[in-house]
Enzyme design. Structure first.
Site, PDB file in Angstrom:
ATOM      1  N   SER A  44      13.386  10.698   4.794  1.00 15.63           N
ATOM      2  CA  SER A  44      12.156  11.402   4.911  1.00 15.63           C
ATOM      3  C   SER A  44      12.658  13.178   4.715  1.00 15.63           C
ATOM      4  CB  SER A  44      11.462  11.195   6.014  1.00 15.63           C
ATOM      5  OG  SER A  44      10.257  11.992   6.348  1.00 15.63           O
ATOM      6  N   ARG A  66       0.535  -0.650  -0.081  1.00  7.70           N
ATOM      7  CA  ARG A  66       0.076   0.457  -0.503  1.00  7.70           C
ATOM      8  C   ARG A  66       0.713   1.061   0.194  1.00  7.70           C
ATOM      9  NH1 ARG A  66      -0.664  -0.753   5.956  1.00  7.70           N
ATOM     10  NH2 ARG A  66       0.271   0.830   6.571  1.00  7.70           N
ATOM     11  N   TYR A  97      11.783   8.571  14.796  1.00  5.63           N
ATOM     12  CA  TYR A  97      11.690   8.630  13.562  1.00  5.63           C
ATOM     13  C   TYR A  97      13.060   9.735  13.062  1.00  5.63           C
ATOM     14  CZ  TYR A  97       9.203   8.889   9.186  1.00  5.63           C
ATOM     15  OH  TYR A  97       8.551   9.234   7.921  1.00  5.63           O
ATOM     16  N   ALA A  98      12.999  10.908  13.227  1.00  3.10           N
ATOM     17  CA  ALA A  98      13.985  11.382  12.710  1.00  3.10           C
ATOM     18  C   ALA A  98      15.172  10.692  12.650  1.00  3.10           C
ATOM     19  CB  ALA A  98      13.828  12.478  13.404  1.00  3.10           C
ATOM     20  N   ILE A 125       3.209  13.082   1.932  1.00  3.93           N
ATOM     21  CA  ILE A 125       2.548  12.430   0.719  1.00  3.93           C
ATOM     22  C   ILE A 125       1.751  11.400   1.699  1.00  3.93           C
ATOM     23  CG2 ILE A 125       2.778  10.259  -1.039  1.00  3.93           C
ATOM     24  CD1 ILE A 125       5.446  12.961  -0.787  1.00  3.93           C
TER      25      ILE A 125
HETATM   26  P1  NAI Z   1       2.113   3.228   4.856  1.00  4.73           P
HETATM   27  O1  NAI Z   1       1.938   3.838   6.090  1.00  4.73           O
HETATM   28  O2  NAI Z   1       1.258   3.298   4.279  1.00  4.73           O
HETATM   29  O3  NAI Z   1       3.107   1.796   4.099  1.00  4.73           O
HETATM   30  C1  NAI Z   1       4.037   1.258   5.218  1.00  4.73           C
HETATM   31  C2  NAI Z   1       4.185   0.355   4.352  1.00  4.73           C
HETATM   32  O4  NAI Z   1       4.979  -0.622   4.906  1.00  4.73           O
HETATM   33  C3  NAI Z   1       3.127  -0.963   4.426  1.00  4.73           C
HETATM   34  O5  NAI Z   1       2.490  -1.641   3.143  1.00  4.73           O
HETATM   35  C4  NAI Z   1       3.506  -1.032   5.342  1.00  4.73           C
HETATM   36  O6  NAI Z   1       3.196  -2.760   5.496  1.00  4.73           O
HETATM   37  C5  NAI Z   1       5.274  -1.984   5.743  1.00  4.73           C
HETATM   38  N1  NAI Z   1       5.693  -2.189   6.817  1.00  4.73           N
HETATM   39  C6  NAI Z   1       5.823  -1.855   8.246  1.00  4.73           C
HETATM   40  N2  NAI Z   1       6.594  -2.007   8.791  1.00  4.73           N
HETATM   41  C7  NAI Z   1       7.364  -3.424   7.944  1.00  4.73           C
HETATM   42  C8  NAI Z   1       7.862  -4.519   7.813  1.00  4.73           C
HETATM   43  N3  NAI Z   1       8.336  -4.256   9.253  1.00  4.73           N
HETATM   44  N4  NAI Z   1       8.786  -5.242   7.524  1.00  4.73           N
HETATM   45  C9  NAI Z   1       7.767  -5.363   5.522  1.00  4.73           C
HETATM   46  N5  NAI Z   1       6.704  -4.030   5.367  1.00  4.73           N
HETATM   47  C10 NAI Z   1       6.489  -3.364   6.533  1.00  4.73           C
HETATM   48  O7  NAI Z   1       3.320   4.609   5.008  1.00  4.73           O
HETATM   49  P2  NAI Z   1       3.905   4.853   3.803  1.00  4.73           P
HETATM   50  O8  NAI Z   1       3.559   6.856   3.705  1.00  4.73           O
HETATM   51  O9  NAI Z   1       3.559   4.177   1.951  1.00  4.73           O
HETATM   52  O10 NAI Z   1       5.051   4.839   3.519  1.00  4.73           O
HETATM   53  C11 NAI Z   1       6.599   4.649   2.707  1.00  4.73           C
HETATM   54  C12 NAI Z   1       7.810   4.854   3.216  1.00  4.73           C
HETATM   55  O11 NAI Z   1       8.014   6.191   2.740  1.00  4.73           O
HETATM   56  C13 NAI Z   1       8.272   4.561   4.742  1.00  4.73           C
HETATM   57  O12 NAI Z   1       9.323   4.335   5.032  1.00  4.73           O
HETATM   58  C14 NAI Z   1       8.006   6.430   5.616  1.00  4.73           C
HETATM   59  O13 NAI Z   1       8.803   6.040   6.198  1.00  4.73           O
HETATM   60  C15 NAI Z   1       8.536   7.157   4.306  1.00  4.73           C
HETATM   61  N6  NAI Z   1       7.606   8.329   4.403  1.00  4.73           N
HETATM   62  C16 NAI Z   1       6.631   8.620   4.099  1.00  4.73           C
HETATM   63  C17 NAI Z   1       5.827  10.294   3.982  1.00  4.73           C
HETATM   64  C18 NAI Z   1       4.339  10.707   4.045  1.00  4.73           C
HETATM   65  O14 NAI Z   1       3.706  12.066   3.871  1.00  4.73           O
HETATM   66  N7  NAI Z   1       3.877   9.242   3.329  1.00  4.73           N
HETATM   67  C19 NAI Z   1       6.851  10.864   4.301  1.00  4.73           C
HETATM   68  C20 NAI Z   1       7.895  10.680   4.894  1.00  4.73           C
HETATM   69  C21 NAI Z   1       8.904   8.974   3.897  1.00  4.73           C
END
Ligand code: NAI
Length: 252
Positions: A145, A16, A158-159, A191
């Site tokens: 990030s 996702r 997180y940071a 995002i």
């Molecule tokens: P989200 O929560 O929608 O998706 C995170 C994904 O990582 C999920 O599919 C989840 O199942 C997976 N995940 C979590 N722990 C896991 C693990 N131990 N092993 C395998 N998969 C795991 O979050 P989003 O927004 O899609 O984030 C994706 C990346 O982007 C993250 O690293 C987040 O820190 C980074 N990010 C997101 C921002 C935002 O504004 N949404 C901004 C900056 C960075």
């Protein structure tokens, strides 16, 4: 010929959000996609995404694997190699955000954040570089990030994890440049995904945040997918060790 035709991509946490957005863009440009997800609740979404990706006439497969676990990461990458033969591009995307002021932040919250966000990048990179070294080519893209660059009150864990990714990225870039393996990071701003859905629930906070984004809009997973397309393809063949901010100008 499509930009990523015949390339094999692994994406951690791809069921996702940003990971799924990256998978969609890279598949549209011809890449084969192997992505991981961690929880049972993601199985249906992961299978649905595989079906969707396959409409691009590429090979796609999902794997249940915890990126925070070294052994599970090792066997995930071994399984991908059995199924796809090689790995050309690795996107370390899996991440969580546990927000708390330092006074309330528990050691468990700190450790879970570092394990999921930072250890995962080591766990997967350690194993994807083997086929890349063999091929003398590869691109590793780590999702950091903007918070890892500028910090944020309530987000010290997180940071720190996201800043750690940047130091790791630059070091790996230096270690592997002579083998034609590039390593870069993307620093997204805000995002629209499940991670930031709280913004929709608090319209006043969202409005306030928008005033700090020069382009006056939140980003989408497609924006990050497009940056991965650039960093994963030959278009960025002279780019390594860099952090590309995709944040609507929020870092200016
Ligand atoms: P989200 O929560 O929608 O998706 C995170 C994904 O990582 C999920 O599919 C989840 O199942 C997976 N995940 C979590 N722990 C896991 C693990 N131990 N092993 C395998 N998969 C795991 O979050 P989003 O927004 O899609 O984030 C994706 C990346 O982007 C993250 O690293 C987040 O820190 C980074 N990010 C997101 C921002 C935002 O504004 N949404 C901004 C900056 C960075």
């Amino acid at each position: 010929m499509k930009l990523l035709e015949h390339k094999v991509v692994v994406i951690s946490g791809g069921a996702r959000g940003i990971g799924a957005g990256i998978a969609r863009i890279l598949a549209q440009h011809g890449a084969h996609i192997a992505f991981s997800f961690v929880s049972n609740s993601s199985i249906d979404a992961a299978n649905a995404l595989v079906n969707e990706l396959e409409t691009n006439h590429i090979k796609a497969k999902c794997y249940q694997s915890n990126a925070a676990d070294y052994k599970q990461s090792e066997s995930w990458i071994q399984d991908v190699l059995k199924d796809f033969g090689t790995i050309d591009i690795c996107i370390n995307n899996a991440g969580i955000a546990i927000d708390n002021l330092i006074l309330r932040l528990s050691v468990e919250q700190w450790q879970e954040t570092q394990r999921t966000n930072l250890d995962s990048v080591f766990n997967i990179t350690k194993h994807v570089i083997k086929p890349m070294l063999k091929a003398r080519s590869g691109s590793i893209i780590n999702i950091s990030s903007i918070i890892g660059i500028k910090g944020n009150a309530g987000q010290s864990a997180y940071a720190a994890s996201k800043a750690g990714i940047i130091g790791f990225t630059k070091s790996i870039a230096l270690e592997l440049a002579s083998r034609n393996i590039r390593c870069n990071a993307i620093a997204p701003g805000f995002i629209e995904t499940d991670m930031t859905k709280y913004l929709k629930e608090k319209p006043d906070d969202a409005k306030n945040l928008l005033t700090k984004i020069p382009l006056n809009t939140f980003g989408t997973p497609t924006d990050i997918g497009n940056a991965c397309l650039y960093l994963g393809s030959h278009l960025s063949q002279y780019v390594t060790g860099q952090v590309i901010s995709v944040c609507g100008g929020m870092n200016i």
